[in-house]
Design a protein around this motif. Sequence first.
Motif, PDB file in Angstrom:
ATOM      1  N   ALA A  47      -9.573  23.731   9.362  1.00 16.79           N
ATOM      2  CA  ALA A  47     -10.909  23.233   9.130  1.00 16.79           C
ATOM      3  C   ALA A  47     -12.050  24.107   8.633  1.00 16.79           C
ATOM      4  O   ALA A  47     -12.757  23.794   7.769  1.00 16.79           O
ATOM      5  CB  ALA A  47     -11.481  22.822  10.317  1.00 16.79           C
ATOM      6  N   ASP A  48     -11.687  25.738   8.685  1.00 21.65           N
ATOM      7  CA  ASP A  48     -12.726  26.548   7.958  1.00 21.65           C
ATOM      8  C   ASP A  48     -12.292  26.337   6.533  1.00 21.65           C
ATOM      9  O   ASP A  48     -13.439  27.071   5.860  1.00 21.65           O
ATOM     10  CB  ASP A  48     -12.273  27.796   8.421  1.00 21.65           C
ATOM     11  CG  ASP A  48     -12.605  28.080   9.987  1.00 21.65           C
ATOM     12  OD1 ASP A  48     -13.587  27.353  10.370  1.00 21.65           O
ATOM     13  OD2 ASP A  48     -12.248  28.942  10.673  1.00 21.65           O
ATOM     14  N   ASP A  49     -11.531  25.937   5.891  1.00 16.80           N
ATOM     15  CA  ASP A  49     -10.921  25.890   4.543  1.00 16.80           C
ATOM     16  C   ASP A  49     -11.548  24.552   3.913  1.00 16.80           C
ATOM     17  O   ASP A  49     -11.234  24.275   2.778  1.00 16.80           O
ATOM     18  CB  ASP A  49      -9.607  26.299   4.359  1.00 16.80           C
ATOM     19  CG  ASP A  49      -9.034  27.529   4.434  1.00 16.80           C
ATOM     20  OD1 ASP A  49     -10.060  28.379   4.587  1.00 16.80           O
ATOM     21  OD2 ASP A  49      -8.002  27.781   4.804  1.00 16.80           O
ATOM     22  N   GLU A  50     -12.060  23.399   4.686  1.00 13.97           N
ATOM     23  CA  GLU A  50     -12.492  22.439   4.064  1.00 13.97           C
ATOM     24  C   GLU A  50     -13.539  22.463   3.165  1.00 13.97           C
ATOM     25  O   GLU A  50     -14.401  23.485   3.372  1.00 13.97           O
ATOM     26  CB  GLU A  50     -12.918  21.444   5.354  1.00 13.97           C
ATOM     27  CG  GLU A  50     -11.824  20.951   6.174  1.00 13.97           C
ATOM     28  CD  GLU A  50     -12.059  19.885   6.929  1.00 13.97           C
ATOM     29  OE1 GLU A  50     -11.796  18.708   6.747  1.00 13.97           O
ATOM     30  OE2 GLU A  50     -12.476  20.144   8.153  1.00 13.97           O
ATOM     31  N   PRO A  51     -13.612  21.768   2.087  1.00 10.50           N
ATOM     32  CA  PRO A  51     -12.772  20.731   1.676  1.00 10.50           C
ATOM     33  C   PRO A  51     -11.473  20.890   1.055  1.00 10.50           C
ATOM     34  O   PRO A  51     -10.566  20.141   1.023  1.00 10.50           O
ATOM     35  CB  PRO A  51     -13.573  19.694   0.847  1.00 10.50           C
ATOM     36  CG  PRO A  51     -14.458  20.819   0.192  1.00 10.50           C
ATOM     37  CD  PRO A  51     -14.568  21.956   1.182  1.00 10.50           C
ATOM     38  N   GLY A  52     -11.046  22.291   0.849  1.00 10.20           N
ATOM     39  CA  GLY A  52      -9.779  22.631   0.299  1.00 10.20           C
ATOM     40  C   GLY A  52      -9.791  22.396  -1.132  1.00 10.20           C
ATOM     41  O   GLY A  52      -8.461  22.273  -1.584  1.00 10.20           O
ATOM     42  N   ASP A  53     -10.714  22.017  -1.658  1.00  6.14           N
ATOM     43  CA  ASP A  53     -10.563  21.609  -3.159  1.00  6.14           C
ATOM     44  C   ASP A  53     -10.062  22.624  -4.077  1.00  6.14           C
ATOM     45  O   ASP A  53      -9.649  22.260  -5.386  1.00  6.14           O
ATOM     46  CB  ASP A  53     -11.875  21.116  -3.751  1.00  6.14           C
ATOM     47  CG  ASP A  53     -12.154  19.739  -3.133  1.00  6.14           C
ATOM     48  OD1 ASP A  53     -11.513  18.972  -2.354  1.00  6.14           O
ATOM     49  OD2 ASP A  53     -13.502  19.350  -3.038  1.00  6.14           O
ATOM     50  N   GLY A  54     -10.155  23.794  -3.741  1.00 11.67           N
ATOM     51  CA  GLY A  54      -9.838  25.211  -4.698  1.00 11.67           C
ATOM     52  C   GLY A  54      -8.152  25.018  -4.488  1.00 11.67           C
ATOM     53  O   GLY A  54      -7.843  26.143  -5.313  1.00 11.67           O
ATOM     54  N   HIS A  55      -7.405  24.527  -3.666  1.00 13.30           N
ATOM     55  CA  HIS A  55      -5.924  24.741  -3.662  1.00 13.30           C
ATOM     56  C   HIS A  55      -5.079  23.883  -4.287  1.00 13.30           C
ATOM     57  O   HIS A  55      -5.297  22.627  -4.198  1.00 13.30           O
ATOM     58  CB  HIS A  55      -5.565  24.848  -2.035  1.00 13.30           C
ATOM     59  CG  HIS A  55      -4.220  25.331  -1.957  1.00 13.30           C
ATOM     60  ND1 HIS A  55      -2.945  24.580  -2.280  1.00 13.30           N
ATOM     61  CD2 HIS A  55      -3.897  26.556  -1.431  1.00 13.30           C
ATOM     62  CE1 HIS A  55      -2.121  25.498  -1.811  1.00 13.30           C
ATOM     63  NE2 HIS A  55      -2.489  26.561  -1.268  1.00 13.30           N
ATOM     64  N   ALA A  56      -4.433  24.369  -5.245  1.00 14.19           N
ATOM     65  CA  ALA A  56      -3.609  23.408  -6.390  1.00 14.19           C
ATOM     66  C   ALA A  56      -2.702  22.346  -5.627  1.00 14.19           C
ATOM     67  O   ALA A  56      -2.650  21.223  -5.968  1.00 14.19           O
ATOM     68  CB  ALA A  56      -3.221  24.283  -7.293  1.00 14.19           C
ATOM     69  N   GLY A  57      -2.116  22.922  -4.432  1.00 14.04           N
ATOM     70  CA  GLY A  57      -1.312  21.777  -3.967  1.00 14.04           C
ATOM     71  C   GLY A  57      -1.893  20.870  -3.248  1.00 14.04           C
ATOM     72  O   GLY A  57      -1.408  19.672  -3.219  1.00 14.04           O
ATOM     73  N   LEU A  58      -2.998  21.054  -2.749  1.00 13.85           N
ATOM     74  CA  LEU A  58      -3.675  20.141  -1.774  1.00 13.85           C
ATOM     75  C   LEU A  58      -4.690  19.238  -2.875  1.00 13.85           C
ATOM     76  O   LEU A  58      -4.499  18.123  -2.571  1.00 13.85           O
ATOM     77  CB  LEU A  58      -4.690  20.905  -1.067  1.00 13.85           C
ATOM     78  CG  LEU A  58      -5.881  20.028  -0.071  1.00 13.85           C
ATOM     79  CD1 LEU A  58      -4.912  19.151   0.783  1.00 13.85           C
ATOM     80  CD2 LEU A  58      -6.584  21.118   0.592  1.00 13.85           C
ATOM     81  N   VAL A  59      -4.874  19.759  -3.999  1.00 17.87           N
ATOM     82  CA  VAL A  59      -5.486  18.757  -5.004  1.00 17.87           C
ATOM     83  C   VAL A  59      -4.462  17.848  -5.529  1.00 17.87           C
ATOM     84  O   VAL A  59      -4.648  16.634  -5.774  1.00 17.87           O
ATOM     85  CB  VAL A  59      -6.215  19.566  -6.090  1.00 17.87           C
ATOM     86  CG1 VAL A  59      -6.670  18.720  -7.413  1.00 17.87           C
ATOM     87  CG2 VAL A  59      -7.374  20.425  -5.640  1.00 17.87           C
TER      88      VAL A  59
END
Length: 142
Positions: A47-59
């Motif tokens: 949750a500390d990394d939300e929204p996580g838009d900077g991670h290619a796998g998550l995008v």
Amino acid sequence: MLLLGVSGSLRRDSHNTALLRAALELAPPGVAVDRFEGLALVPPFNADDEPGDGHAGLVAWRGAIARADAVLFATPEYNSSIPGQLKNAVDWASRPPGGSVLQGKPVAVMSNRPASLAVHRCTPSRWSKCSSMRSPSRPSPC
């Protein structure tokens, strides 16, 4: 209609990945299929990394779901639940509350497991996760 297929197994020779491939090959006319193959690249949920838009796998994960009209999961059972990496990916897809990319999308779950009772043990945990995101879910026929 675009159907997204997701295997919950990371194994190269997974029975569930083979089941998913077979199911996608049998899609009826008018149903385009896409298989998400980047599950291993989705980072651990934090949750500390939300929204996580900077991670290619998550995008890539969220984008694949957003483009799809429906999602089909083929997953093994591990310890009476779904595999940790799939649970992690579904956790990311369920965020933010009220704005999940899975919200309102039909979701179906199937599994190929030698011990059929094991499949039934893990199915309720998958349904409850989808229902918390307001995704209509359907069990696989057993």
